[in-house]
Scaffold this active site. Structure first.
Site, PDB file in Angstrom:
ATOM      1  N   TYR A 253      -1.201  -0.473  10.333  1.00 31.10           N
ATOM      2  CA  TYR A 253      -1.334  -0.877   8.922  1.00 31.10           C
ATOM      3  C   TYR A 253      -0.107  -0.407   8.131  1.00 31.10           C
ATOM      4  O   TYR A 253       0.526  -1.196   7.411  1.00 31.10           O
ATOM      5  CB  TYR A 253      -2.618  -0.265   8.349  1.00 31.10           C
TER       6      TYR A 253
ATOM      7  N   SER B 117       0.861  -1.180   0.000  1.00 30.96           N
ATOM      8  CA  SER B 117       0.000   0.000   0.000  1.00 30.96           C
ATOM      9  C   SER B 117       0.896   1.228   0.000  1.00 30.96           C
ATOM     10  O   SER B 117       2.021   1.182   0.524  1.00 30.96           O
ATOM     11  CB  SER B 117      -0.868   0.007   1.266  1.00 30.96           C
TER      12      SER B 117
HETATM   13  N1  LIG Z   1      -8.716  -1.327  -1.432  1.00 35.33           N
HETATM   14  C1  LIG Z   1      -7.793  -0.415  -1.253  1.00 35.33           C
HETATM   15  O1  LIG Z   1      -8.060   0.811  -1.341  1.00 35.33           O
HETATM   16  C2  LIG Z   1      -6.373  -0.825  -0.951  1.00 35.33           C
HETATM   17  C3  LIG Z   1      -5.386   0.176  -0.980  1.00 35.33           C
HETATM   18  C4  LIG Z   1      -4.077  -0.168  -0.705  1.00 35.33           C
HETATM   19  C5  LIG Z   1      -3.751  -1.486  -0.441  1.00 35.33           C
HETATM   20  N2  LIG Z   1      -4.717  -2.430  -0.415  1.00 35.33           N
HETATM   21  C6  LIG Z   1      -4.307  -3.814  -0.128  1.00 35.33           C
HETATM   22  O2  LIG Z   1      -4.778  -4.671  -1.146  1.00 35.33           O
HETATM   23  C7  LIG Z   1      -4.979  -5.990  -0.621  1.00 35.33           C
HETATM   24  C8  LIG Z   1      -6.377  -6.470  -1.001  1.00 35.33           C
HETATM   25  O3  LIG Z   1      -7.300  -5.530  -0.455  1.00 35.33           O
HETATM   26  P1  LIG Z   1      -8.830  -5.452  -0.902  1.00 35.33           P
HETATM   27  O4  LIG Z   1      -9.201  -4.018  -0.796  1.00 35.33           O
HETATM   28  O5  LIG Z   1      -9.048  -6.194  -2.174  1.00 35.33           O
HETATM   29  O6  LIG Z   1      -9.500  -6.249   0.335  1.00 35.33           O
HETATM   30  P2  LIG Z   1     -10.948  -6.948   0.448  1.00 35.33           P
HETATM   31  O7  LIG Z   1     -11.883  -6.321  -0.512  1.00 35.33           O
HETATM   32  O8  LIG Z   1     -11.267  -6.897   1.907  1.00 35.33           O
HETATM   33  O9  LIG Z   1     -10.662  -8.468   0.014  1.00 35.33           O
HETATM   34  C9  LIG Z   1      -9.793  -9.230   0.814  1.00 35.33           C
HETATM   35  C10 LIG Z   1      -9.747 -10.659   0.332  1.00 35.33           C
HETATM   36  O10 LIG Z   1      -8.893 -11.402   1.221  1.00 35.33           O
HETATM   37  C11 LIG Z   1      -9.641 -12.419   1.910  1.00 35.33           C
HETATM   38  N3  LIG Z   1      -9.129 -12.442   3.274  1.00 35.33           N
HETATM   39  C12 LIG Z   1      -9.142 -11.439   4.184  1.00 35.33           C
HETATM   40  N4  LIG Z   1      -8.560 -11.838   5.330  1.00 35.33           N
HETATM   41  C13 LIG Z   1      -8.183 -13.121   5.143  1.00 35.33           C
HETATM   42  C14 LIG Z   1      -7.539 -14.080   5.966  1.00 35.33           C
HETATM   43  N5  LIG Z   1      -7.163 -13.800   7.226  1.00 35.33           N
HETATM   44  N6  LIG Z   1      -7.285 -15.311   5.454  1.00 35.33           N
HETATM   45  C15 LIG Z   1      -7.657 -15.629   4.187  1.00 35.33           C
HETATM   46  N7  LIG Z   1      -8.272 -14.750   3.360  1.00 35.33           N
HETATM   47  C16 LIG Z   1      -8.541 -13.517   3.837  1.00 35.33           C
HETATM   48  C17 LIG Z   1     -11.100 -11.988   1.782  1.00 35.33           C
HETATM   49  O11 LIG Z   1     -12.017 -13.066   1.807  1.00 35.33           O
HETATM   50  P3  LIG Z   1     -12.681 -13.537   3.225  1.00 35.33           P
HETATM   51  O12 LIG Z   1     -13.252 -12.306   3.842  1.00 35.33           O
HETATM   52  O13 LIG Z   1     -13.702 -14.565   2.833  1.00 35.33           O
HETATM   53  O14 LIG Z   1     -11.571 -14.122   4.024  1.00 35.33           O
HETATM   54  C18 LIG Z   1     -11.076 -11.352   0.374  1.00 35.33           C
HETATM   55  O15 LIG Z   1     -11.109 -12.363  -0.602  1.00 35.33           O
HETATM   56  C19 LIG Z   1      -4.742  -5.871   0.891  1.00 35.33           C
HETATM   57  O16 LIG Z   1      -3.449  -6.302   1.202  1.00 35.33           O
HETATM   58  C20 LIG Z   1      -4.890  -4.378   1.162  1.00 35.33           C
HETATM   59  O17 LIG Z   1      -4.163  -3.965   2.296  1.00 35.33           O
HETATM   60  C21 LIG Z   1      -6.026  -2.131  -0.675  1.00 35.33           C
END
Ligand SMILES: NC(=O)c1ccc[n+]([C@@H]2O[C@H](COP(=O)([O-])OP(=O)(O)OC[C@H]3O[C@@H](n4cnc5c(N)ncnc54)[C@H](OP(=O)(O)O)[C@@H]3O)[C@@H](O)[C@H]2O)c1
Length: 265
Positions: A168, A155
């Site tokens: 974070y 991130s």
């Molecule tokens: N969205 C943003 O704005 C943003 C910005 C910067 C960085 N990021 C990074 O991008 C990555 C993905 O984020 P996202 O926004 O796509 O998140 P998201 O929409 O919350 O999706 C997260 C995914 O990971 C799974 N997951 C979460 N915790 C888990 C665990 N403990 N074990 C196994 N699976 C797990 C969830 O499924 P379940 O809930 O079924 O487990 C889901 O498939 C993360 O590392 C986040 O920090 C996101």
């Protein structure tokens, strides 16, 4: 180490045909877009998430696109990581070409307001899971018969201050250093190690915070491209770094941020 043979084969440089790929958190948001794109490029994908119903629904969709498999696990837990890597090893006959550490979570507040258990959960989910999965997948990656690759989803919060809360940012920053160290340690084993650093991306993780119009306007005011990223735009960077096309790129963290990080005054 010699350059990969696909260097002179432009078609193969932009494909991942048959690449055995493990994506954590593939059912929603950025992870889902990564699985979609990996399958589109010809990869064989194994994914994991906690919610079995959502995982089953996604696998039904993906099987119409390509070779997708998955099991439920909580990668913040050591025993689940051991079990899921065993399942990956069984599925891919002891070899792995691409590992994508995508899982991440957050709770945002001033540092003094966190419970110790909340900080531990953020560290276990974001940092310890990726470090341990790299360690556990190392032997599988060394058996890859093509140039193997690890990509972690970090991130911009790991590269500068953003209002995500200190824990974070600390986990993402530590993963930048993991990426650099492993890139050097694992280069002799033919494994490239890279990362991407997204800014706000339209996923369930940030739906809540972006639904506040004032906060969203402040985010956009700091973003030269004046919009939130789509998950596919982050996935494209992850998939590029996994491909033969990126065969000389290692130890790099690629910002996918609409210009946020270079936006001085
Ligand atoms: N969205 C943003 O704005 C943003 C910005 C910067 C960085 N990021 C990074 O991008 C990555 C993905 O984020 P996202 O926004 O796509 O998140 P998201 O929409 O919350 O999706 C997260 C995914 O990971 C799974 N997951 C979460 N915790 C888990 C665990 N403990 N074990 C196994 N699976 C797990 C969830 O499924 P379940 O809930 O079924 O487990 C889901 O498939 C993360 O590392 C986040 O920090 C996101």
């Amino acid at each position: 180490m010699s350059a990969p043979t696909s260097r002179r084969d432009p078609e193969r440089r932009w494909r991942l045909d048959g690449a055995r790929t493990f994506v954590t958190g593939g059912t929603k948001g950025i992870g889902r877009a990564i699985v979609d794109m990996m399958l589109d490029r010809g990869a064989r994908v194994f994914t994991t998430a906690r919610d079995g119903e959502v995982l089953a629904a996604r696998l039904d969709e993906w099987r119409t696109l390509g070779d997708a498999h998955g099991v439920t696990s909580d990668v913040s837990r050591d025993e689940d990581r051991a079990a899921v890597v065993e399942a990956v090893a069984d599925h891919f006959d002891g070899e792995l070409d691409v590992l994508i550490n995508n899982v991440g979570t957050n709770v945002r507040k001033p540092l003094v307001d966190y419970e110790g258990s909340e900080i531990a959960h953020i560290f276990d989910t974001n940092l310890h899971s990726a470090v341990d999965l790299c360690r556990r997948c190392f032997d599988l990656l060394t058996r890859s018969d093509r140039a193997a690759s690890v990509v972690s989803v970090l991130s911009v919060a790991g590269l500068t201050h953003v209002r995500s809360g200190a824990p974070y940012g600390m986990t993402k920053s530590a993963l930048v250093q993991l990426t650099r160290n492993l890139a050097v340690e694992w280069a002799p084993h033919g494994i490239r190690v890279n990362a991407v650093a997204p800014w706000y991306t339209r996923t369930p993780l940030v739906e809540g915070v972006l639904s506040d119009p004032e906060y969203r306007a402040e985010v956009l005011a700091r973003t030269p491209m004046d919009r939130i990223a789509e998950p596919e735009e982050v996935a494209a960077a992850v998939v590029f770094l996994s491909m033969p096309a990126a065969s000389y790129v290692t130890g790099h963290c690629l910002a996918v941020d609409g210009g946020f990080l270079i936006n001085g005054y």
